[in-house]
Structures are given as C-alpha cells and as structure tokens.
Write an enzyme that holds these catalytic residues in place. Structure first.
Site, PDB file in Angstrom:
ATOM      1  N   LYS A   1      -9.318 -13.231  -5.433  1.00  0.00           N
ATOM      2  CA  LYS A   1      -9.627 -12.960  -4.156  1.00  0.00           C
ATOM      3  C   LYS A   1     -10.880 -12.739  -3.947  1.00  0.00           C
ATOM      4  CE  LYS A   1      -8.630  -9.427  -0.640  1.00  0.00           C
ATOM      5  NZ  LYS A   1      -7.936  -8.228  -0.234  1.00  0.00           N
TER       6      LYS A   1
ATOM      7  N   SER B   1      -4.551  -8.009   3.482  1.00  0.00           N
ATOM      8  CA  SER B   1      -5.882  -9.055   3.578  1.00  0.00           C
ATOM      9  C   SER B   1      -5.644 -10.020   2.588  1.00  0.00           C
ATOM     10  CB  SER B   1      -6.908  -8.286   3.617  1.00  0.00           C
ATOM     11  OG  SER B   1      -7.172  -7.501   2.453  1.00  0.00           O
TER      12      SER B   1
ATOM     13  N   SER C   1      -2.995  -4.065   1.345  1.00  0.00           N
ATOM     14  CA  SER C   1      -3.591  -5.524   1.201  1.00  0.00           C
ATOM     15  C   SER C   1      -2.885  -6.298   0.037  1.00  0.00           C
ATOM     16  CB  SER C   1      -5.177  -5.649   1.498  1.00  0.00           C
ATOM     17  OG  SER C   1      -5.466  -5.445   2.605  1.00  0.00           O
TER      18      SER C   1
END
Lengths: 92, 485
Positions: B80, B155, B179
């Site tokens: 990420k 996210s 997330s």
C-alpha cells in the site's frame, strides 16, 4: 450548527485557504457530518466512564545518542532549499 | 512458464519455488506481465518497480539455491502506498506526496526484505487512507476486479484488488477503521487487521496513530499468517509495538472447533445490513456450528455510538498528524504565498483533496475550545465503554462473528460523494480499531450478481492464531469464485 464564520475559523485553524464558495460548501457538509457526530451526546457516560490511552508505550528505548539520518537525505525532498537549509518565506 | 497460476496461494508459490517448478525471476516476470496487461483496467498500482523487483528476485533465487529460503523468499508482493519504501516514491495517493521519495524503509518493509521477498510496487488507495471506496486517490480511482464498474472498497482498495486479480501474490494494507477488511470483503480475498501493537507503525504515514495498524491481504488466512509472521513484533522505532516472542500464527490451524464459542452480536444483524449479506453471514455461522462450534447470540449495546466516536477520534488525530504538511520540508509546495502563513495555507489548499480537508476540519472542530468536552472527550469515553463491552463478550466467547460491511461493493459514483453515507457504512468495522482487537475478513458467499460477501471474525488481543484457524477451517470448505477479467 456551524455558520459561515465558524467554518472560516475552523479553516483558519486547519491552515487551509478556501474561497467563499468553498467555505459555504464546507459549512453545508459539516452541518450534516456534525449531526451524525451528535450521536455521542446520547451516550450516558456515568461515573464509570474512563478514557483509555491505547498508545501507552510498551517500553522506551534507552536514551542514548545515536546516528541520525544524513543531512542530504533529510533535505532531499524539500522543493526549495538554500545550501544546507530548508527555505521559507521571510518571516521578520 | 509452466506450473504458474496467478491465483495460487503464497504457500503454493513457495512450494513451486522450492521444487524448482519455476524460478523467482520467472515468477516475478509473470506477475509483472500480468500487471502490464491488466493494471490499466483496475488502476491498482500507482508505481510499479519492475527493475528493482527483478533484482530482488535474482537475490531471492540465490538464497533459494543456497537452501536458506524463508516463507516469503521470492514471493512477489504489493505494498500500500502509505508505507515508506526507501528510494521508491510513497504518495499516499495524494498530490501532497506525489513526488515524495522516502530516504528510509518502514520496519515492515525492512522485515520483508530480510526474507528476500520481492516488492512489485506501490498500491493505490484512498488519499491518506481516508475513505472506503478507493475513489479519492489523486491518481484516479481503483476498480473492483469482480465488476470494474464498482468500487473495490477502501482505503486499501489497490491492495485488495491486486490480490483478487492476481497482480501480486499477497499485499500489505493498513487499517484504521476497516481499511484492510472492507476492501478484502468487496474483492473476495482475506484481510487481517492485527491487534494494535502487533505490528510496528514506523514508516506508515500517520493518519490516526491510536487506531492505525498495518496488516496483510492475501488469498487465504494461512497466507495472512505467513505475512504477519514476517512483519510482527517489537520495534524500537515504535514505542507502542509489542514483543511477541515465538508467536506461531499457524499454531491453531486444524484445531477442533468443539470447544469454540462464537458470539453473534445482534446489533450487527439489524436492518441496515442488506438481506443478502445477513443471510450469507448467518449461513457461515451455521457452517461453524456444523464443524462443532457453539453459537451464542450476544450484544454490543454501544455499537450505536461507534461511528461517531471513531470519526471524532480519528479526525482529531488526523488534524494533528497532517499538520506536518506545510510545503517546507517535503511534499507539495504551492507556487504562491508571500508570507509563511500564506504559503502553508495555499500548499494545503492545493495539496489535499476534499475528503482530507473535511477530516482535518472535523478534527479541529472536535478539539476546539467549547466543543472538546462535548465531542472528543465523550468519544474517548465511548472508546472505553466499547473496550469493556468487548472484554466481557470475549470472556464468554472465543471470537465474534459479524458482517465485514453492511453491503456488497456498490457502483462507482453511487455514494462516495456523500460523506455521511460513507461514514455510516463503516459501522461494522470500526469497533475492532476502537477496541484495538484483531479482526479478520474472509469471503463467505457471493450475491446473485456474483459479488463477494465478507464475514469478519474479531478475537481477543494478540490471539490472531484463533482467527486464522477458524477462517482456515471455513475456507477449506468454501468454493471460491475467481474474478473474471
């Protein structure tokens, strides 16, 4: 509820410049958001209420001098620099 | 390349490397080829590190040839883009950090490199991890591999979409209010938010420091265990990280479920949860019962305050954490601003997207004079109450089973522009962060349109091993349907 002046104050606290039109949009959005946040007013905290600190440290490392990041690495992401310094607008 | 299946588990790929069915460079090249062919359709990667990945793969192969491989040696992973990678830009999907190249590795990255894992690139996300759709990225929204007209969740949407589409073997995400788990549910993969303190946050771009945790997204719970084993444990650069000597996250896999009690909190099965999600999770509960577990209806009364408590705490912490972005030391710098104040305000105006600005303003509202007691203070008291309620539940149950999210993935554009609707949709996931507990989402069904449905297992602090074992037991009997791209 938030009026335009309060929203302007919050934008100032947040260090974000906004146009009058953007401030109005933000004030409208914040009104809806704060209505959702008002749910917490229904919470009966009582005498047993307590705040927790989940970031309590497990253990602190020894307070010893150690090498820090090389200066050039620290400065490498600055958009504007002068010699070995970050450059900012004149403040005095 | 023979013997390669992009939908293989990490464990199967590792076995393929060990048996010389394929080499680490061949495996890495195969994933890079898939990224080249498919990433434009998903926008899962912001940055692809092809050359560096191939160098890492060659080093991994030397280690395999020397008979010194670890579980992740030669395994191609995605990261990420809010986790710092030395020499590789880390954008947080924000204009603010568009050109930021960290001069250091996050601790989790250093630990993956210590195993000679291969890092394919940096994965797209909601800007500064604030969102549940992965549509607030400065680099464009991510699409769901099961239906590219729908969101992948957020996210960590790029991390979940990439795993689901076979664009990496597994990935790291971060979870502040769901997330990791919610995108894992939307994309039909497995995601684990570790206990707060299990994984070092050093090098994770801070959003809400009392809630953030890095964790794995993978195709199976066992693969999550392999990644967690690699990155977990004490780090002197994060004072909140815990020493976890000799933890074996696979230790309970295969255990009997006869002594396991699974709690079903009634508040997580009310009308705000869609019928198809409720039915799938209840069917999963019945499957656990058929495996020997005891089901128990329980209650978490303070769930009704959870979303507001979460948004007040996380936004207050975000307002503080993001005050560092001033255009001076790193990140975007506005071209206009005669004074120091003007420069900062213009930088933040131009560098942050609208959702990030909303969160900062909300945080400053909650912390400001006159509102602090009414909002922030009350929110942290609710955090204490929710922790107590979970502690009581987990004295009588070994874990809690809930939906991961109230619905399946929704069409892009349907609700991302409605903040209240977006915030309210986090109700099923935020309490694990508020309570600091481990929580794992894994697929438990598909709706009539073939969209994945996720269930979430929440457990006792530092008892990830039980969640992994339960998820593994379920996954062993579950018929997974791969995304068709």
């Amino acid at each position: 509820m938030l009026d335009l002046d309060e929203t302007r104050h919050l934008a100032e606290l947040s260090k974000i410049s906004l146009t009058e039109a953007e401030l109005q949009t933000l004030a409208d959005e914040m009104e809806q958001i704060i209505r959702l946040m008002d749910t917490v007013a229904e919470f009966q905290s009582g005498e047993d209420a307590f705040a927790v600190d989940p970031t309590a440290y497990e253990a602190l490392r020894a307070d010893q001098v150690a090498a820090s990041m090389p200066r050039e690495d620290v400065l490498s992401n600055a958009q504007v620099r002068t010699d070995a310094c970050f450059q900012v607008p004149k403040v005095v | 390349m023979t013997g390669f299946d992009a939908f293989s588990s990490v464990a199967a790929l590792s076995a393929g490397l060990q048996s010389r069915a394929f080499s680490a460079p061949e495996l890495t090249q195969a994933y890079l080829d898939r990224i080249a062919a498919l990433n434009d359709r998903l926008n899962a990667y912001i940055t692809v590190c092809a050359d560096e990945a191939m160098r890492q793969a060659e080093a991994a192969q030397r280690r395999i040839d020397a008979g010194q491989a670890d579980a992740l040696t030669g395994i191609p992973l995605g990261i990420k883009d809010n986790i710092c990678t030395s020499g590789v830009r880390t954008t947080c999907a924000s204009r603010m950090l568009e050109t930021f190249v960290p001069p250091y590795d996050a601790t989790v990255i250093a630990r993956l490199k210590a195993q000679d894992a291969v890092l394919l690139g940096k994965l797209n996300m909601d800007e500064f991890a604030m969102g549940g759709s992965s549509q607030t990225s400065y680099f464009g929204g991510v699409k769901n591999p099961y239906d590219t007209s729908r969101v992948p969740g957020g996210s960590s949407g790029g991390s979940a979409a990439a795993v689901a589409a076979g664009l990496c073997a597994a990935s790291l995400g971060s979870d502040t209010g769901g997330s990791i788990r919610q995108p894992a549910a939307f994309c039909g993969v497995t995601g684990l938010k570790p206990t707060y303190g299990a994984v070092s946050r050093y090098g994770l771009v801070a959003f809400a420091s009392s809630l953030d945790q890095i964790g794995p997204i993978a195709r199976t719970a066992r693969d999550c265990a392999l990644l967690l084993s690699a990155v977990a444990g004490r780090d002197e650069n994060d004072g909140t990280s815990r020493a976890l000597p000799d933890v074996d996250y696979l230790a309970r896999v295969g255990m009997s479920l006869r002594d396991v009690t699974i709690g079903l909190p009634q508040e997580f099965f009310e009308d705000y949860v869609s019928e198809e999600v409720r039915a799938a999770v209840q069917a999963a509960a019945e499957h656990f019962r058929s495996l020997g577990a005891t089901l128990k209806t329980v209650s978490l009364p303070s769930l009704r305050y959870a979303v507001a408590s979460y948004y007040l705490i996380s936004s207050a912490e975000a307002a503080s954490n993001l005050s560092r972005y001033d255009g001076i030391k790193y990140g975007y710098r506005a071209q206009t601003g005669e004074t120091y104040e003007e420069l900062i305000k213009n930088t933040r105006r131009e560098g942050f997207g609208s959702e990030v600005k909303r969160r900062i303003v909300l945080g400053n509202y909650a912390l400001s004079s006159g509102y602090y007691d009414a909002y922030y203070n009350r929110a942290v008291q609710i955090r204490g109450r929710i922790r107590e309620e979970y502690a009581a539940l987990l004295r009588e149950c070994d874990c809690i089973l809930t939906p991961t999210a109230p619905t399946v993935s929704y069409p892009i554009g349907q609700q991302e522009n409605d903040p209240v609707r977006m915030y309210s949709a986090d109700i099923c996931s935020v309490t694990a962060n508020i309570a600091g507990l481990p929580a794992l989402s894994t697929p438990c069904g598909y709706n009539a349109q073939g969209l994945p449905i996720g269930m979430c297992l929440t457990g006792r602090a530092f008892d990830e091993a039980t969640l992994i074992a339960l998820a593994d037991a379920f996954e062993s009997d579950f018929s997974r349907r791969e995304a068709q791209l």
